[in-house]
Design an enzyme around this catalytic site. Structure first.
Site, PDB file in Angstrom:
ATOM      1  N   LYS A  12      -6.588  15.237 -11.054  1.00 16.33           N
ATOM      2  CA  LYS A  12      -7.019  15.869  -9.799  1.00 16.33           C
ATOM      3  C   LYS A  12      -7.541  14.770  -8.881  1.00 16.33           C
ATOM      4  O   LYS A  12      -8.415  13.991  -9.268  1.00 16.33           O
ATOM      5  CB  LYS A  12      -8.115  16.900 -10.069  1.00 16.33           C
ATOM      6  CG  LYS A  12      -8.378  17.822  -8.899  1.00 16.33           C
ATOM      7  CD  LYS A  12      -7.197  18.751  -8.594  1.00 16.33           C
ATOM      8  CE  LYS A  12      -7.429  20.165  -9.079  1.00 16.33           C
ATOM      9  NZ  LYS A  12      -6.203  20.990  -8.947  1.00 16.33           N
ATOM     10  N   THR A  57      -5.141  19.977 -14.254  1.00 14.89           N
ATOM     11  CA  THR A  57      -5.903  19.259 -13.232  1.00 14.89           C
ATOM     12  C   THR A  57      -7.054  20.139 -12.754  1.00 14.89           C
ATOM     13  O   THR A  57      -8.098  19.640 -12.331  1.00 14.89           O
ATOM     14  CB  THR A  57      -5.019  18.850 -12.031  1.00 14.89           C
ATOM     15  OG1 THR A  57      -4.608  19.994 -11.316  1.00 14.89           O
ATOM     16  CG2 THR A  57      -3.810  18.052 -12.495  1.00 14.89           C
ATOM     17  N   ARG A 174     -15.421 -19.378  18.129  1.00 10.14           N
ATOM     18  CA  ARG A 174     -14.810 -18.059  18.345  1.00 10.14           C
ATOM     19  C   ARG A 174     -15.632 -16.999  17.640  1.00 10.14           C
ATOM     20  O   ARG A 174     -16.509 -17.307  16.816  1.00 10.14           O
ATOM     21  CB  ARG A 174     -13.368 -18.042  17.811  1.00 10.14           C
ATOM     22  CG  ARG A 174     -13.291 -18.178  16.304  1.00 10.14           C
ATOM     23  CD  ARG A 174     -11.871 -17.978  15.751  1.00 10.14           C
ATOM     24  NE  ARG A 174     -11.904 -18.036  14.291  1.00 10.14           N
ATOM     25  CZ  ARG A 174     -10.870 -17.798  13.494  1.00 10.14           C
ATOM     26  NH1 ARG A 174      -9.682 -17.496  14.006  1.00 10.14           N
ATOM     27  NH2 ARG A 174     -10.988 -17.866  12.187  1.00 10.14           N
ATOM     28  N   GLN A 217      -9.957 -17.445   5.665  1.00 11.92           N
ATOM     29  CA  GLN A 217      -9.633 -17.732   4.269  1.00 11.92           C
ATOM     30  C   GLN A 217     -10.790 -18.473   3.592  1.00 11.92           C
ATOM     31  O   GLN A 217     -11.137 -18.195   2.431  1.00 11.92           O
ATOM     32  CB  GLN A 217      -8.359 -18.607   4.182  1.00 11.92           C
ATOM     33  CG  GLN A 217      -7.056 -17.876   4.498  1.00 11.92           C
ATOM     34  CD  GLN A 217      -6.649 -17.916   5.962  1.00 11.92           C
ATOM     35  OE1 GLN A 217      -7.501 -17.958   6.855  1.00 11.92           O
ATOM     36  NE2 GLN A 217      -5.355 -17.871   6.229  1.00 11.92           N
ATOM     37  N   HIS A 245      -9.437  -9.558  15.639  1.00 15.98           N
ATOM     38  CA  HIS A 245      -9.388 -10.571  16.696  1.00 15.98           C
ATOM     39  C   HIS A 245     -10.185 -10.146  17.932  1.00 15.98           C
ATOM     40  O   HIS A 245     -10.100  -9.000  18.373  1.00 15.98           O
ATOM     41  CB  HIS A 245      -7.940 -10.815  17.126  1.00 15.98           C
ATOM     42  CG  HIS A 245      -7.042 -11.249  16.014  1.00 15.98           C
ATOM     43  ND1 HIS A 245      -7.251 -12.392  15.277  1.00 15.98           N
ATOM     44  CD2 HIS A 245      -5.930 -10.688  15.503  1.00 15.98           C
ATOM     45  CE1 HIS A 245      -6.299 -12.522  14.375  1.00 15.98           C
ATOM     46  NE2 HIS A 245      -5.485 -11.496  14.484  1.00 15.98           N
TER      47      HIS A 245
HETATM   48  O1  LIG Z   1      -9.049 -17.504  10.182  1.00 18.52           O
HETATM   49  C1  LIG Z   1      -7.862 -17.434  10.534  1.00 18.52           C
HETATM   50  N1  LIG Z   1      -6.871 -17.580   9.615  1.00 18.52           N
HETATM   51  C2  LIG Z   1      -5.558 -17.521   9.934  1.00 18.52           C
HETATM   52  O2  LIG Z   1      -4.660 -17.655   9.043  1.00 18.52           O
HETATM   53  C3  LIG Z   1      -5.227 -17.293  11.281  1.00 18.52           C
HETATM   54  N2  LIG Z   1      -4.037 -17.165  11.947  1.00 18.52           N
HETATM   55  C4  LIG Z   1      -4.342 -16.935  13.254  1.00 18.52           C
HETATM   56  O3  LIG Z   1      -3.478 -16.723  14.164  1.00 18.52           O
HETATM   57  N3  LIG Z   1      -5.693 -16.923  13.439  1.00 18.52           N
HETATM   58  C5  LIG Z   1      -6.266 -17.156  12.227  1.00 18.52           C
HETATM   59  N4  LIG Z   1      -7.560 -17.227  11.834  1.00 18.52           N
END
Ligand SMILES: O=c1[nH]c(=O)c2[nH]c(=O)[nH]c2[nH]1
Length: 301
Positions: A12, A57, A174, A217, A245
């Site tokens: 369920k 279920t 940024r 990353q 973004h």
């Molecule tokens: O932190 C980021 N990683 C990316 O892989 C990436 N690619 C992108 O266009 N901007 C960013 N910013």
């Protein structure tokens, strides 16, 4: 050639259970979305319509409500109770997976005092737990979804290769924003579930804030590394993090500049799509992988 039944599970999905502890005038509320799935020998139901092995279920749903009557505790504890119960219910049930979403409620403050029995939902963030019982083995994943965070500086992105389609300017300042989905795998079940959850959530936030980011990353890795450094009972952390973004809005048509160090507010437009999607696992290299823990958990994490 024969056609045969492959892997299967059933249960369920999305049982919405709210349990209120009214044992004192100060009520406590737990709000869950529980999905159960049984694994085992259900071949006859599929190939012959023979339901002799099918714990309905509907009964699984009822079990969730009945078990809630004894109190829920943490999502992980509740999931372990349910998954162990289902996996032990019949000889042909070899395992069970119980996935739980937990919705947070804060007490409403009235005249500066937290109210005893009035609450407001706290945002879109959701705590998650997935318990898998496989024979005698118990696997626990904990996590969260949609922990939305933003840094208005302390983020750069440069040094990437430029092919003929690369137009993105390099930046040394940024906005970095994301909605963190994370799941972490515990190595055992002797865990202070709520205390550890709170501590890991705090670690994720502190590391996001404290890392001067050269890429999302890098921030992702730092967040996972910090969790593993502080929590010996966590084997791995998986992340899925959209790069939300924020682009500087061009105001030149109005004769306005939009400089980071100018006198006025800096104006961005927040794009909701498309978004970069950064996903990764940070793990200890000396702990064996656990495919059973992740079986049925869709997507990256
Ligand atoms: O932190 C980021 N990683 C990316 O892989 C990436 N690619 C992108 O266009 N901007 C960013 N910013």
């Amino acid at each position: 050639m024969a056609i045969v039944l492959g892997p299967n599970q059933y249960g369920k999905a999305e049982v919405r259970v709210v349990a209120v502890d009214r044992s004192t005038p100060r009520h406590a509320l737990v709000d869950l979305n529980v999905s159960s799935a049984l694994r085992g020998d259900f071949a006859a139901a599929h190939t012959a319509g023979d339901n002799a092995h099918v714990l309905t279920t509907d009964a699984q749903k009822n079990t969730v409500f009945a078990f809630a009557r004894d109190g829920i505790g943490s999502p992980e504890e509740f999931g372990i109770r349910l998954a162990r119960h289902f996996a032990g219910s019949y000889a042909w049930v070899s395992g069970a997976r119980v996935a739980i979403e937990s919705y947070g409620w804060d007490r409403i403050t009235v005249g500066g005092a937290p109210h005893d029995h009035a609450f407001s939902r706290n945002g879109g963030e959701v705590r998650t737990a997935v318990v898998t019982v496989d024979g005698d083995d118990v696997h626990v994943l904990a996590g969260l979804t949609d922990l939305v965070v933003l840094k208005s500086t302390g983020s750069e992105f440069w040094g990437f290769p430029r092919d003929r389609y690369t137009t993105l300017p390099e930046t040394d300042d940024r906005i970095l924003a994301t909605a963190v989905t994370a799941r972490w795998r515990y190595t055992g079940t002797d865990v202070d579930w709520n205390g550890t959850y709170d501590s890991i959530r705090t670690t994720l936030l502190e590391t996001f804030a404290g890392t001067h980011s050269l890429a999302l990353q890098q921030t992702l890795y730092a967040m996972g590394e910090a969790v593993l450094e502080r929590h010996a009972d966590v084997a791995e952390v998986r992340f899925s993090m959209p790069n939300k973004h924020h682009f500087l809005q061009d105001l030149s048509a109005f004769g306005l500049d939009n400089a980071l160090d100018g006198p006025g507010a800096v104006v961005y437009h927040a794009d909701d799509r498309p978004y970069g999607l950064i996903e990764g696992t940070v793990l200890r290299d000396d702990v064996p992988a656990s495919p059973a823990a992740w079986l049925g958990t869709p997507g990256f994490c």
